[in-house]
Write an enzyme that holds these catalytic residues in place. Structure first.
Site, PDB file in Angstrom:
ATOM      1  CD  GLU A  47      40.821  35.794  41.456  1.00 59.68           C
ATOM      2  OE1 GLU A  47      40.828  36.484  40.428  1.00 59.68           O
ATOM      3  OE2 GLU A  47      39.951  35.876  42.352  1.00 59.68           O
ATOM      4  CB  CYS A 242      36.131  37.791  42.779  1.00 60.25           C
ATOM      5  SG  CYS A 242      35.767  39.031  41.535  1.00 60.25           S
ATOM      6  CG  ASN A 359      39.767  42.401  43.707  1.00 62.77           C
ATOM      7  OD1 ASN A 359      40.606  42.791  42.908  1.00 62.77           O
ATOM      8  ND2 ASN A 359      38.652  41.792  43.321  1.00 62.77           N
ATOM      9  CD  GLU A 360      37.371  43.818  40.069  1.00 63.61           C
ATOM     10  OE1 GLU A 360      36.255  43.296  40.224  1.00 63.61           O
ATOM     11  OE2 GLU A 360      38.071  43.657  39.056  1.00 63.61           O
TER      12      GLU A 360
HETATM   13  O1  AHR Z   1      40.556  38.188  36.932  1.00 64.37           O
HETATM   14  C1  AHR Z   1      39.289  37.668  37.175  1.00 64.37           C
HETATM   15  C2  AHR Z   1      38.443  38.561  38.067  1.00 64.37           C
HETATM   16  O2  AHR Z   1      38.155  39.765  37.459  1.00 64.37           O
HETATM   17  C3  AHR Z   1      39.076  38.965  39.358  1.00 64.37           C
HETATM   18  O3  AHR Z   1      38.824  38.056  40.330  1.00 64.37           O
HETATM   19  C4  AHR Z   1      38.393  40.242  39.717  1.00 64.37           C
HETATM   20  O4  AHR Z   1      39.216  41.080  40.462  1.00 64.37           O
HETATM   21  C5  AHR Z   1      37.925  40.778  38.415  1.00 64.37           C
HETATM   22  O5  AHR Z   1      36.595  41.111  38.423  1.00 64.37           O
END
Ligand code: AHR
Length: 789
Positions: A47, A242, A359-360
């Site tokens: 990320e 995120c 994502n999430e």
């Molecule tokens: O890994 C850090 C963050 O944790 C990532 O961006 C997110 O997907 C999770 O909340």
């Protein structure tokens, strides 16, 4: 299942033994091969967080190269000498590209004593080495008043020049210039200077400096890329996290903004609090995956940011983004997006097989958008493996092939989850554990965290028929911009190291095997059995006195604040001693004072406490090993609504409150695994500490070598003598041992001590009939046996 305190009544029924013995037995039955190890089990999650792309693996050395960050030329400084007058402004006149609409206007009204200009320190220093070659590119133009010439130097903070070249004179029109610089010295904190002895005005844009040597010639920092490559990841999930969602939709990650000429890539504010140039764009991520020999796993925004959802009638653009991304990766050269890929230098397809939708994300809004995207993608690309988020439940609208689960928690939580997948529904979706890490009680990444994750990973491996993929998170951190803690690989401008968890990932990935073998672990359990005592507060002021610790009628400790506080260690707060009391006057959260011995085990702690202000009550600490490994009785917690026993993230609560100004008598009795708590001699609550298994294990067999690979995690502080019973496998007596261990669970690596906790490779002889191996305390061990020829 959640790791938690056990109320005493339930415990009495289910406790089999109070084991203190450290002997154990592990049986592996090689004659009963189990499920296949998923070939994609161990991968990485990249990320753009913690300056891991710009300021990290993307080898660009200039920070804010296109002057887009803010209205001021952030990270650029005017260089003045003597009476020199230099003015820097961010200009919007005639930009090089409308997508990056700013440039730097430099006006020199007085050159001073020899030179005037600008300097950029890169990302906490530009690392240069003796005889290293750097390529500089920039766009420039000048008005008629400026005659130049401009000199480009790489130099130290105190003007020692390591490399020097001149730029040709600028014209009135923008033009791109390039030159090479070869440095004469090594300095991890050099800077780039562009200077002149002339008056006048000139403009600069896209000022870029790269080392000539990048990883595989593809623009990445070699040391960081090699450190990732050493993990031998089978896949790379990118670019977030995120970062894919963004706080708002305009800050979401949209891959089409990240391709093409670098001057055309929109600089974008990253949710992790810095600017992203997208120099490491969609194409470069795919190239990185190819160079790593790893499957790309692209996470696409599904019309959802942290704060907004794109209306369903505007979702076409996002569906199209997904279809076009696949065409960019896999389409022939004569397809629309395949042609763009080919023009970027990669005519062959990248062969994308995995895409994660969001994502999430979760809830009804996600269900709808997920369904829409999956239907469209599957219709065009039926073989694409699509991964769903599971925030609040697996999507129902369309069949789900793989679901992404995320876990961030304590070491004990992860140990408690080592059997999580044993009973998972084999008919349901496969699992991708896309993000996991010990994030509590872990320092900046300590051995205890690595042990917790390794215990969990034995469970992932044993259940590899259901767990198809897993990746630790996050992967990288520039130690100067720690937006998340901990992170697997840490670096500054010139150095890099892995935290102990990095070595766990490497050990598991390098020693996969292809078939899971049944393992039976017969070992004892352990719990927090020793530690100091303490008092504390949470947004509350309080006084404490008459603090006494007694074991079997023998006084171990008695406070005497008339002699000061030398016996005490403080964490935060404003503490003072006077009139026989210890006072805490600040309004901070989570402040402690601890005293005593880390080896105290069974004791009764008594004291008096009085709240003098604030919103809560008292924290009474016991079994304290360090700042994070401790248990406390929180009296008047949760805004003064309850009392609770808390360990790590878990608590056992009862209703209750504390009055201001009143002295309370507090008594905490700790014996073996049980604690009983009293307030004013009235029993309030009791609990049994959660106990963990001491040993965790998994075993596999590798077809090519015939090797049996046994992974064993010892979560206790002491060595465990373990009888190994390997049935159905006749090994050579000499086993390879890869052992990650440390004296203290809190041990960490650091920039200055990068190798404090690293695996040791050795051999051992295991006798077929009576094999006993001593697994060190706080360790992760791999035993690799070759079959007897
Ligand atoms: O890994 C850090 C963050 O944790 C990532 O961006 C997110 O997907 C999770 O909340």
């Amino acid at each position: 299942m959640k790791f938690s305190f056990i109320p005493v009544s339930i415990l009495a029924l289910c406790l089999g033994f109070f084991a203190t013995a450290q002997e154990a037995k592990i049986t592996v039955d090689a004659s009963k091969p189990g499920v296949k190890v998923s070939p994609t089990l161990w991968g990485v999650f990249f990320e753009d967080i913690n300056c891991s792309a710009d300021g990290g693996i993307y080898a660009e050395l200039i920070r804010n190269r296109s002057f887009e960050n803010t209205e001021k030329p952030e990270y650029w400084h005017a260089l003045r000498s003597g009476t020199g007058k230099v003015d820097l402004t961010v200009s919007s006149e005639r930009p090089v590209s409308a997508k990056n609409p700013h440039s730097l206007k430099v006006t020199i009204t007085e050159p001073g004593i020899g030179r005037a200009g600008i300097a950029n320190n890169g990302f906490w220093g530009i690392a240069v080495k003796k005889d290293e070659v750097f390529n500089l590119r920039l766009w420039g133009r000048a008005d008629a008043s400026f005659v130049g010439p401009l000199t480009v130097t790489l130099e130290s903070g105190d003007n020692v020049v390591y490399a020097k070249e001149s730029l040709p004179p600028f014209t009135a029109e923008w033009k791109e210039y390039s030159l090479s610089l070869t440095t004469s010295e090594t300095d991890p904190e050099a800077r780039l200077v562009i200077s002149t002895a002339s008056r006048g005005t000139f403009w600069l844009d896209m000022v870029s400096l790269f080392p000539k040597n990048t990883w595989k010639g593809h623009g990445l920092r070699p040391d960081l890329a090699e450190t990732i490559a050493a993990l031998k990841p089978s896949f790379v999930r990118f670019p977030g996290g995120c970062w894919v969602e963004g706080d708002t939709m305009d800050k979401a990650y949209r891959w089409k903004r990240t391709i093409g000429k670098i001057s055309e890539r929109v600089t974008q504010f990253n949710i992790w609090n810095y600017y992203a140039t997208h120099g490491l764009g969609f194409h470069e991520y795919l190239q990185m995956c190819e160079d790593l020999g790893a499957e790309p796993l692209f996470v696409i925004n599904t019309g959802m940011s942290h704060k907004e959802n794109v209306p369903m009638n505007k979702m076409n653009e996002f569906v199209q983004d997904a279809l076009d991304a696949i065409e960019y990766c896999n389409g022939p050269e004569n397809s629309k997006w395949g042609a763009v890929r080919a023009r970027a230098g990669h005519p062959a397809p990248f062969n994308l097989k995995y895409m994660e939708i969001g994502n999430e994300n979760g809830g009804p809004a996600y269900q709808e958008r997920y369904g829409l995207m999956v239907k469209a993608i599957k219709e065009r690309y039926p073989d694409m493996h699509l991964i769903a988020n599971e925030w609040g439940g697996v999507p129902k609208e369309v069949p789900v092939e793989i679901v992404d689960e995320h876990y961030y928690n304590t070491p004990e939580f992860f140990m408690g989850q080592a059997n999580r997948y044993d009973k998972y529904d084999r008919k349901g979706p496969k699992v991708y554990v896309g993000e996991y890490a010990v994030t509590q009680g872990c320092g900046l990444g300590n051995m205890r965290a690595a042990v917790g994750e390794a215990a969990f990973m034995t469970g992932l491996e044993r259940n590899s028929d259901v767990v198809a993929m897993a990746s630790y998170a996050p992967l990288l951190v520039n130690v100067n911009h720690r937006g998340w803690n901990p992170d697997l690989i840490c670096f500054d401008s010139s150095r890099v190291y892995g935290i102990p968890s990095y070595y766990v990932q490497k050990m598991f990935s390098e020693n996969r095997g292809d078939t899971v073998l049944p393992v039976d672990v017969d070992a004892s359990s352990t719990g927090p059995s020793e530690g100091m005592v303490g008092v504390g507060t949470w947004r509350t002021q309080a006084e404490f006195k008459d603090i006494k610790v007694v074991e079997d009628g023998k006084t171990l400790f008695e406070s005497d604040f008339s002699k000061g506080t030398n016996d005490w260690k403080f964490l935060g707060g404003k503490w003072s001693a006077g009139n026989g009391t210890l006072k805490q006057d600040s309004d901070e959260e989570n402040v402690h004072a601890v005293a005593g011995s880390p080896n105290w085990s069974n004791y009764t702690l008594t004291l008096k406490a009085r709240k003098t202000g604030g919103t809560e009550g008292f924290l009474i600490l016991f079994r304290v090993q360090n700042e994070t490994e401790r248990i406390w009785w929180n009296i008047g917690g949760w805004q003064n609504t309850g009392h609770g026993l808390e360990i790590g993230a878990d608590s056992l609560r009862v209703p209750g409150k504390i009055e201001t100004g009143r002295w309370y008598d507090i008594r905490v009795e700790v014996k073996d695994f049980t604690v009983k708590c009293y307030l004013d001699n009235q029993f309030i609550q009791e609990a049994v500490f959660p106990r963990q298994k001491v040993l965790f294990a998994s075993a596999t067999k590798e077809a090519s070598s015939g090797d049996l690979i046994l992974k064993v995690v010892n979560s206790s502080a002491k060595p465990v003598q373990t009888a190994l019973n390997l049935t159905g496998f006749t090994p050579n007596p000499e086993f390879k041992v890869i052992e990650l261990a440390s004296e203290k669970p809190t041990d960490e690596n650091s920039i200055d001590a990068p190798q404090k906790v690293v695996p040791v490779v050795k051999t051992c002889n295991l006798n077929e009939t009576a094999s006993v191996y001593s697994f060190p305390g706080n360790s992760v061990t791999i035993l690799r046996g070759h079959p007897k020829k």
